[in-house]
Design a protein around this motif. Sequence first.
Motif, short mmCIF file in Angstrom:
data_model
loop_
_atom_site.label_atom_id
_atom_site.label_comp_id
_atom_site.label_asym_id
_atom_site.label_seq_id
_atom_site.Cartn_x
_atom_site.Cartn_y
_atom_site.Cartn_z
N MET A 156 0.65 -1.12 -0.14
CA MET A 156 0.07 -0.05 0.00
C MET A 156 0.78 1.08 0.03
O MET A 156 1.93 1.15 0.59
N MET A 157 0.34 2.21 -0.50
CA MET A 157 1.12 3.50 -0.35
C MET A 157 0.73 4.42 0.62
O MET A 157 -0.53 4.50 0.80
N VAL A 158 1.55 5.09 1.20
CA VAL A 158 1.41 5.62 2.24
C VAL A 158 2.05 7.03 2.31
O VAL A 158 3.50 6.82 1.91
N LEU A 159 1.71 8.14 2.45
CA LEU A 159 2.15 9.44 2.44
C LEU A 159 2.53 9.85 3.98
O LEU A 159 1.77 9.91 4.77
N ILE A 160 3.69 10.11 4.24
CA ILE A 160 4.17 10.65 5.61
C ILE A 160 4.52 12.08 5.45
O ILE A 160 5.49 12.37 4.65
N THR A 161 4.16 12.89 6.29
CA THR A 161 4.29 14.40 6.36
C THR A 161 4.79 14.64 7.79
O THR A 161 4.27 13.92 8.82
N TYR A 162 5.65 15.36 8.10
CA TYR A 162 6.20 15.69 9.56
C TYR A 162 6.30 17.27 9.47
O TYR A 162 7.04 17.84 8.54
N ASP A 163 6.41 17.60 10.55
CA ASP A 163 6.94 18.73 11.06
C ASP A 163 7.55 18.79 12.55
O ASP A 163 6.89 18.79 13.32
N VAL A 164 8.95 19.07 12.53
CA VAL A 164 9.70 19.08 13.69
C VAL A 164 10.15 20.16 13.75
O VAL A 164 10.80 21.13 13.17
N ASN A 165 10.08 20.57 15.12
CA ASN A 165 10.43 21.89 15.75
C ASN A 165 12.17 22.11 16.04
O ASN A 165 12.45 21.03 16.68
N THR A 166 12.65 22.89 15.34
CA THR A 166 14.14 22.94 15.12
C THR A 166 14.79 23.95 15.84
O THR A 166 15.77 24.50 15.63
N GLN A 167 14.12 24.37 16.82
CA GLN A 167 14.71 25.58 17.51
C GLN A 167 15.77 25.42 18.50
O GLN A 167 16.42 26.26 18.60
N ASP A 168 15.81 24.11 18.78
CA ASP A 168 17.27 23.81 19.49
C ASP A 168 17.90 22.56 18.94
O ASP A 168 17.40 21.95 17.91
N SER A 169 19.06 22.22 19.40
CA SER A 169 19.76 21.13 18.83
C SER A 169 19.30 19.90 18.74
O SER A 169 19.33 19.05 17.96
N SER A 170 18.26 19.88 19.80
CA SER A 170 17.67 18.34 20.03
C SER A 170 16.58 18.27 19.06
O SER A 170 16.21 17.19 18.32
#
Length: 96
Positions: A1-15
Motif C-alpha cells: 500500500m502507498m502511504v504518504l508521510i508528512t512531518y513538522d519537527v520543531n528545530t529551535q534547539d539542537s535536539s
Amino acid sequence: MMVLITYDVNTQDSSGKKRLRSVAKQCEKYGQRVQNSVFECSLQPEELVLLKHQLLMIIDQDKDSIRFYNLGKKYQSKIEHYGTKSTYDPEDVLIL
C-alpha cells in the motif's frame, strides 16, 4: 500500500535538529522523499506498524507532528504531479 508521510519537527534547539535528521533517515529507509518533509512509501502492513512505532519514538509529541495518509494499493489515480521534480514509479525495479 502507498502511504504518504508528512512531518513538522520543531528545530529551535539542537535536539530538534537531531530529531529532524532522525525522522528523515527513518523515512528514507522505507520510501522516496518527494518534498522536504514529505515521503511516499510503498509498505506492507507490518512495515507501516514498525515505521510508525520508530517515528513515534523519535518525535517529541509536545513539539512536533507527523501525519500518515494511507493512499492504498490503487494510489496512482489519487496523485497528481505538476512542476519540475520528476516523478518515479515506486513499484518499478530499483537499481543501486
